[in-house]
Motif scaffolding. Sequence first.
Motif, PDB file in Angstrom:
ATOM      1  N   SER A  52      13.118 -49.825 -49.372  1.00 21.85           N
ATOM      2  CA  SER A  52      13.087 -48.781 -47.754  1.00 21.85           C
ATOM      3  C   SER A  52      14.296 -47.814 -47.351  1.00 21.85           C
ATOM      4  O   SER A  52      15.529 -48.642 -47.853  1.00 21.85           O
ATOM      5  N   GLY A  53      14.530 -46.924 -47.125  1.00 24.04           N
ATOM      6  CA  GLY A  53      15.888 -45.935 -46.891  1.00 24.04           C
ATOM      7  C   GLY A  53      15.917 -46.587 -45.817  1.00 24.04           C
ATOM      8  O   GLY A  53      17.008 -46.498 -45.517  1.00 24.04           O
ATOM      9  N   LYS A  54      15.521 -46.985 -45.163  1.00 26.14           N
ATOM     10  CA  LYS A  54      16.111 -47.901 -43.488  1.00 26.14           C
ATOM     11  C   LYS A  54      16.546 -48.801 -43.989  1.00 26.14           C
ATOM     12  O   LYS A  54      17.546 -49.141 -43.114  1.00 26.14           O
ATOM     13  N   PRO A  93       6.438 -43.248 -49.793  1.00 20.30           N
ATOM     14  CA  PRO A  93       7.588 -42.605 -48.898  1.00 20.30           C
ATOM     15  C   PRO A  93       8.644 -41.977 -49.329  1.00 20.30           C
ATOM     16  O   PRO A  93       8.870 -41.361 -48.638  1.00 20.30           O
ATOM     17  N   ALA A  94       8.922 -42.395 -50.555  1.00 17.80           N
ATOM     18  CA  ALA A  94       9.849 -41.153 -51.466  1.00 17.80           C
ATOM     19  C   ALA A  94       8.810 -40.337 -52.453  1.00 17.80           C
ATOM     20  O   ALA A  94       9.338 -39.082 -51.648  1.00 17.80           O
ATOM     21  N   GLN A 103      13.814 -33.129 -52.032  1.00 14.70           N
ATOM     22  CA  GLN A 103      14.359 -34.132 -53.727  1.00 14.70           C
ATOM     23  C   GLN A 103      13.136 -34.787 -53.748  1.00 14.70           C
ATOM     24  O   GLN A 103      12.469 -35.148 -53.434  1.00 14.70           O
ATOM     25  N   HIS A 104      14.641 -34.769 -55.695  1.00 10.68           N
ATOM     26  CA  HIS A 104      13.590 -35.607 -55.940  1.00 10.68           C
ATOM     27  C   HIS A 104      12.580 -37.126 -55.980  1.00 10.68           C
ATOM     28  O   HIS A 104      14.201 -37.587 -55.369  1.00 10.68           O
ATOM     29  N   PRO A 105      11.787 -37.783 -55.971  1.00  5.85           N
ATOM     30  CA  PRO A 105      11.889 -39.127 -55.288  1.00  5.85           C
ATOM     31  C   PRO A 105      12.506 -39.984 -55.967  1.00  5.85           C
ATOM     32  O   PRO A 105      12.796 -41.089 -55.328  1.00  5.85           O
ATOM     33  N   ARG A 106      13.186 -39.851 -57.203  1.00  8.22           N
ATOM     34  CA  ARG A 106      13.958 -41.001 -59.157  1.00  8.22           C
ATOM     35  C   ARG A 106      15.187 -40.657 -57.353  1.00  8.22           C
ATOM     36  O   ARG A 106      15.703 -41.765 -56.947  1.00  8.22           O
ATOM     37  N   GLN A 111      19.215 -43.659 -54.442  1.00  7.02           N
ATOM     38  CA  GLN A 111      20.408 -44.056 -53.664  1.00  7.02           C
ATOM     39  C   GLN A 111      19.499 -45.807 -52.282  1.00  7.02           C
ATOM     40  O   GLN A 111      20.120 -46.377 -52.201  1.00  7.02           O
ATOM     41  N   ASN A 112      18.323 -45.782 -52.685  1.00  2.05           N
ATOM     42  CA  ASN A 112      17.644 -46.491 -51.798  1.00  2.05           C
ATOM     43  C   ASN A 112      18.616 -48.224 -52.065  1.00  2.05           C
ATOM     44  O   ASN A 112      18.190 -48.852 -51.581  1.00  2.05           O
TER      45      ASN A 112
END
Length: 967
Positions: A52-54, A93-94, A103-106, A111-112
Amino acid sequence: MAQSIEHKWQEKWEQEGTFWAANVKGNLTDGQGKHAGQRAPYYVIDMFPYPSGKGLHVGHPLGYIATDVVSRYHRMKGENVLHAMGYDAFGLPAEQYAVQTGQHPRVTTEQNISNMRWQLHRMGLSFDDRRSFATIDNNYIRWTQWIFSQIYQAWYDPEFRRKDGGLGSARPIAELEEKFASGVKPIPGHDSDGQTWEQLSKAERSDILNDFRLAYISKSPVNWCPGLGTVLANEEVTAEGRSERGNYPVFQRELKQWSMRITAYGNRLIEDLDLLDWPEKVKLMQRNWIGESHGATVRFPIQGTQIPQEMVVYTTRPDTLFGATFAVISPEHALLQHVPDVWDDDIPDSWKGGYSSPVEAVQAYRKMAESKTAKDRVDAAGEKTGLFTGLYATNPITGASIPVFTADYVLMDYGTGAIMAVPGGDQRDYDFALKFGLPVIYTVQPLPDSGDDLSAYRGKAPYVSHDGIVMNSSVASTYAKGDPLSLDGLRVDDAIEKAISWLEAAGVGEGKTSYRLRDWLFSRQRYWGEPFPVVYDDEGLPHLLPDSQLPVKLPEVPDYSPKTFDPDDAASNPEAPLSRNDEWVNITLDLGDGPKLYHRDTNTMPNWAGSCWYYMRYIDTQDEQHMVDSEEFDYWLGPNHNATAGQSGGVDLYVGGVEHAVLHLLYARFWHKVLYDLGFVSSCEPFHRLFNQGMIQAYAYTDDRGQYVPAAEVEEVEIEGQTTYSWQGEHVNREFGKMGKSLKNIITPDDMYATYGADTFRLYEMSMGPLAESRPWNTRNVIGGMRFLQRLWRNIVDENTGEVIVSDNAPSEETRKLLHQTIHDVTEEMEGMRPNTAISKLIVLNNHLTGLTQVPRSAIESLILMLSPIAPHICEELWARLGHPQSLAHTPWPTYDDQYLGQEQVTAVIQVKGKVRAKLQVNPDITADELEAKALALPAIQERLGGQEPRKVIVKAPKIVSIVPAI
């Protein structure tokens, strides 16, 4: 100081390959360059996390720390432990973020993953990082697509005898084709026309094989939302039949999609649960989800159609055929193509729905049903709608003509899409009969000695009990066979058995096991997922891509969002994002009969796909020749690969939340069993032992307007003996539940690392209570664990000089007894995954050693070894300071001597504010000071004290400790 020690040991572990697991052969050796040899394997993993980004909050690592404690403990037992972590990286979510930002989901996902990998590394988790991967890695996608290919190229032969002796197995589809070609198996739909397999067209053969394949193209009813341009899950549709997001109309549509024939494995998925060491509640959830039932299929001839038709129903109560007074079919049922053009003269107006003909009525009702979700259609509390089709079916036993209605509560993808209605024994049928004025026949009455009587039900309600005596169920001459048949006077189970025997003898039905489980819908109209390894020719026939062309990679697309339509355009079709790259979709290939133009599938696989088999890829992520090497599989996951694996084989310990009890575990078991049948793996189950950890919850606080305030800034206030809470001088209300950003109560592991260190964080999470139970987070209580580690440090290292101060003298008899009892008890707790009680016992031992003038080396070193799975960094540091040049990670676990065990003890009760909060087993001659120290060291008591010194402690050794908190 804690942070520097932790960084030091994490770097050392990584440099030396301390936690590398050794394979049987190949490049994956342990840190000493050795292969597995004769070492017993132990395989422990967590459920695949989504990055997750969080990032992580302190509730997430509970299971990760628990599996790490277990892994470290088993290494010290001399076992070859495989403990790894990967990332379930395809996720909505991505993709949603890509739609919003472009922005590409990859990019977002990687990053996450980088952030989450750092958070886990900083925790000191003993992963073999050589084995880490993400489901979005092309090398992994290749093998996911390869597995799909194997499932597509297989069918389920219910008569094949498996190597384990069981009946029924996945087999190569080529075997089925050979059976059709040789005449061993009749060709469906061609029993009477004399056509051979070779005489059928490619399209005909493809359609027939599609009905047998384990991965097949289905026409599935879905919730289609033109306004959003996507298919919605039931949970995303409101009770009004509109989308939660945007409030657009939602329509029921039948779309061509990939499905997995998981229902073929229904019985094995239930039966093999007995082989597994899983929580009973999870086994029950799986059994209920699969929903095995036993009954019969019954064929009812349809009257008056130009081409003879029949209605097939499945019923668990064939004994009630005598009470079937009407039938109901789904609005999508094929029989509705044969309704008459006009109503008969004697049809009641209430049956017609206000329409001038059956054709008009059926068309209008089908359109109305499309506006409802499957969930709404079967809602028992909803209004019963329906209308007469103009068709009549003949009861095969009584010969009675029964009207056939259509109603939306009958779903085409459940059972056969048709039911025989028995209003005398079913509430929904009874309500429908009352609404349309249909007859009610009771075929079961209460038992004579039950105190119940059928008179209490006639004209008021159906008698729905299975326990009763059959009545009104006899005929002198059956319609289908012409013989007498009577079920009267039998108990229900006996009547069911007799009815099935008659149906089979008459050739109008047969006994059948059915499942509530539906086949797995496997297509998604999304971009961010694995592409299917399938192309279609100009006739629409599917062709599997050869393995040499895998992986099929996701192309670039100009827009990640699906195409939207007029919200009321029910006839529109989904347009997936992949369809926007024409060069990728339309491709010229030579698949064996010359170059031709083909068209790729623009749907993608669900994110369940990658998580179905990742536990096998940890064995060797770089293997280019195999999904998993058979010799390595047998060593790590095969049947009886160690003393506890048993016949099922599989992962030795699999830890994750109970929320995955059904879908993920069921899908993974299904894929594994297909691969087992086809000979790619040797064990019949993927996960031998399952453990569900509880949740870490937290308090959240709202002001008088209901707005959340930062939990970390709230103060606890005592007013007139009552505890209240305030924020910036204002009263706030406390509630208990999950952690969340919107609740302003998130605490991250990063905060804990910076303030207390990873060891204290790990120690606190493991001491909060039983792993399987949920528990509240309280940062104020973390300090108790830190104080324990500080006391341990001072028992070994002089704070002023930094010198080691332990004694090489033999311990006293009392110390020796306590030490061996502690080793015995902690070993039991570690085997039972009870680190919280293990910690309590280690605190007692440490407190005892703190009271000695000299700390014996033999006692403190055993204490360090036992604590090291929980607080590894400080234990490694102290172990090194005690003169040991090698990491303690593989040092043998301490052993105990039976002669020092079993001392008689008494129970001491620990009270806080007059209430019993804990109990201790202590020696009868324990001093008051010793008993007080033991009581105050208990995590449960520290929790109650909130990290503060008590106001008063009253001790009556050895029985009672009464504590009065400071506040």
